[in-house]
Scaffold this active site. Structure first.
Site, mmCIF file in Angstrom:
data_model
loop_
_atom_site.group_PDB
_atom_site.id
_atom_site.type_symbol
_atom_site.label_atom_id
_atom_site.label_comp_id
_atom_site.label_asym_id
_atom_site.label_seq_id
_atom_site.Cartn_x
_atom_site.Cartn_y
_atom_site.Cartn_z
ATOM 1 N N HIS A 178 0.840 -1.204 0.000
ATOM 2 C CA HIS A 178 0.000 0.000 0.000
ATOM 3 C C HIS A 178 0.875 1.256 0.000
ATOM 4 C CE1 HIS A 178 -4.005 1.955 1.213
ATOM 5 N NE2 HIS A 178 -3.134 2.955 1.064
ATOM 6 N N GLU B 221 -10.417 3.723 7.451
ATOM 7 C CA GLU B 221 -9.225 4.524 7.779
ATOM 8 C C GLU B 221 -9.701 5.629 8.721
ATOM 9 O OE1 GLU B 221 -7.562 6.611 4.407
ATOM 10 O OE2 GLU B 221 -5.651 7.005 5.423
ATOM 11 N N ASP C 287 2.377 4.258 2.538
ATOM 12 C CA ASP C 287 1.226 5.038 2.054
ATOM 13 C C ASP C 287 1.659 6.220 1.177
ATOM 14 O OD1 ASP C 287 -1.455 5.489 1.699
ATOM 15 O OD2 ASP C 287 -1.834 6.308 3.691
ATOM 16 N N HIS D 231 -5.983 0.104 5.053
ATOM 17 C CA HIS D 231 -6.048 0.605 6.441
ATOM 18 C C HIS D 231 -6.965 -0.289 7.287
ATOM 19 C CE1 HIS D 231 -3.836 4.248 5.220
ATOM 20 N NE2 HIS D 231 -4.596 4.215 4.128
ATOM 21 N N HIS E 265 -9.866 1.368 0.138
ATOM 22 C CA HIS E 265 -9.580 2.150 1.347
ATOM 23 C C HIS E 265 -10.869 2.191 2.177
ATOM 24 C CE1 HIS E 265 -6.148 3.831 -0.879
ATOM 25 N NE2 HIS E 265 -5.767 4.469 0.219
ATOM 26 N N HIS F 202 1.156 5.015 -2.490
ATOM 27 C CA HIS F 202 0.634 5.802 -3.617
ATOM 28 C C HIS F 202 1.803 6.392 -4.405
ATOM 29 C CE1 HIS F 202 -3.684 6.032 -2.276
ATOM 30 N NE2 HIS F 202 -3.101 5.614 -1.161
HETATM 31 O O1 LIG Z 1 -4.354 7.472 2.965
HETATM 32 C C1 LIG Z 1 -5.069 7.767 2.005
HETATM 33 N N1 LIG Z 1 -6.418 7.650 2.089
HETATM 34 C C2 LIG Z 1 -7.242 7.956 1.073
HETATM 35 N N2 LIG Z 1 -6.810 8.430 -0.096
HETATM 36 C C3 LIG Z 1 -5.474 8.603 -0.234
HETATM 37 C C4 LIG Z 1 -4.576 8.277 0.763
HETATM 38 N N3 LIG Z 1 -3.324 8.544 0.328
HETATM 39 C C5 LIG Z 1 -3.461 9.029 -0.923
HETATM 40 N N4 LIG Z 1 -4.759 9.061 -1.263
HETATM 41 C C6 LIG Z 1 -5.340 9.556 -2.503
HETATM 42 C C7 LIG Z 1 -4.660 10.805 -3.013
HETATM 43 C C8 LIG Z 1 -3.985 10.376 -4.266
HETATM 44 O O2 LIG Z 1 -3.933 11.389 -5.234
HETATM 45 C C9 LIG Z 1 -4.859 9.242 -4.722
HETATM 46 C C10 LIG Z 1 -4.284 8.306 -5.735
HETATM 47 O O3 LIG Z 1 -3.014 7.879 -5.393
HETATM 48 O O4 LIG Z 1 -5.184 8.579 -3.514
#
Ligand SMILES: O=c1[nH]cnc2c1ncn2[C@H]1C[C@H](O)[C@@H](CO)O1
Length: 396
Positions: A52, A253, A332, A274, A250, A54
């Site tokens: 996990h 969280e 993350d 999460h 997701h 991004h």
């Molecule tokens: O931790 C997260 N929770 C929900 N969405 C998230 C998290 N970290 C990044 N993102 C979103 C923002 C990014 O632009 C998108 C795609 O990677 O996913």
């Protein structure tokens, strides 16, 4: 010297040690770009699996500066340190304010072919340096495009880079990174909670590129604003099930346990991103334990997004560990948390009493829960068993 040990020695022999990880946790204001740890602080210097992370939350600050310069994009900050200060979260905040951080830099890389390929390639290099041998990296192709995306994100002018071509470029960058750094990298495409109209595109891209490194679909974004899946997200996940595309979501969280239930029961998630708030519904938690559901845990993220109590000793992963749940440890968004995977392991070791045995166990669980085809999964597991000095088929 073993390749992983050698990389760690190069990566962590820097005189600039202990960095922001220390400052954030002790309250000191010292700031460095990309946290690095001294060799003693690397608590599990063995091959790891990360499930996990991004891509757009894992870009190098220097790359943002370089691309901005090349494209003639003016930034408020023009040094790595000033840029880092603008981007990172130093204190626990909210998921919503954390997500706002992406707007500091996404306009720099979005719509730019060279930048997109570069961030994918550099991502693989960074993971190899952390001792990761298999990674699944996720992103929203729409957020990096400037054509065939409505609305066009980050106030960009319309261009000719479509979400489809973004996936192609990321695949190329990851592939070149794999060959250069000798690790395996696959990708997961994200639907965004606030953009249900993009979700059918996502599942179609997952299908189109399933033989070029895309292994699954995800649903990301602000669960605190919208935690019930929109019908368009549901249709996309139904199509994913129909066409055999793997699924993670997701959920739990910052959203309630009911979001986790929906992810698993309605969206047919095979893993939960999460999932901390699952613990608020003990019946659900028990059921997921029985199903061997995988939780993608991100310790530092969960502290800085305000998802969990900042006291790591109270973190849900402490319960997951006690119950021998199936979970991974992940970064993350290491750019925004100014972190790296060693730092997440370090927190688990230092504040949650994790042991080497548990690190091995959770990495094996992560490999078992990854979205590789069975044959490749077996090869990955074999590599871990070998590296951990374990006889294959040892039961935990
Ligand atoms: O931790 C997260 N929770 C929900 N969405 C998230 C998290 N970290 C990044 N993102 C979103 C923002 C990014 O632009 C998108 C795609 O990677 O996913």
């Amino acid at each position: 010297m073993h390749i992983i040990a050698r990389r760690a020695a190069v990566g962590f022999g820097s005189p600039v040690l202990s960095s922001l990880c220390t400052s954030r946790l002790t309250g000191s204001r010292r700031l460095f770009t990309m946290a690095e740890l001294s060799p003693e602080q690397v608590v599990f210097n063995k091959p790891k699996v990360e499930l996990h992370v991004h891509l757009d939350g894992a870009i190098r600050v220097q790359t943002i500066l370089d691309v901005a310069k090349r494209r003639g994009i003016r930034l408020q900050a023009d040094t790595a340190e000033a840029m880092t200060r603008n981007i990172i979260l130093e204190e626990p905040a909210t998921l919503t304010s954390f997500l706002g951080k992406f707007a500091e830099y996404m306009h720099v890389v979005a719509g730019d072919r060279e930048a997109i390929k570069r961030i994918a390639y550099e991502f693989v290099e960074d993971k190899a340096k952390e001792g990761v041998i298999y990674v699944e990296v996720r992103y929203s192709p729409h957020f990096l495009a400037n054509a065939k995306v409505d609305p066009i994100p980050w106030d960009q002018e319309e261009g000719d880079l479509t979400p489809d071509e973004v996936v192609h470029l990321v695949n190329e960058g990851l592939g070149e990174g794999e060959r250069a750094f000798n690790i395996k990298a696959r990708s997961i495409l994200c639907c965004m909670r606030h953009m249900p109209s993009w979700s059918m595109d996502i599942v179609e891209l997952c299908k189109k590129y399933r033989h070029e490194g895309v292994v699954a679909i995800d649903l990301a974004g602000d669960e605190s604003l919208n935690c019930e899946a929109n019908p368009e997200h549901r249709s996309a996940y139904e199509e994913a099930v129909r066409s055999g595309v793997h699924r993670t979501v997701h959920a739990g969280e910052v959203g309630p346990a009911s979001a986790v239930k929906e992810a698993v029961e309605v969206l047919k998630a095979e893993r939960v991103g999460h999932g901390y708030r699952t613990l608020e519904d003990q019946a659900l938690y028990k059921k997921l334990l029985d199903q061997n559901m995988h939780f993608e845990v991100c310790p530092i993220s969960s502290k800085l997004t305000g998802a969990c109590d900042p006291d790591f000793s109270k973190h849900p992963v402490v319960t997951f560990r006690k119950d021998k749940a199936n979970y991974s440890l992940n970064t993350d968004d290491p750019l925004i948390f100014n972190s790296n995977l060693h730092l997440d392991y370090n927190m688990a070791y230092k504040y949650m009493g994790f042991t080497e045995e548990e690190f091995k166990r959770l990495n094996i669980r992560s490999a078992e829960s990854c979205f590789l085809p069975e044959k490749e999964k077996k090869e990955l597991l074999h590599k871990l068993y070998e590296a951990y000095g374990m006889i294959q088929r040892t039961a935990f």
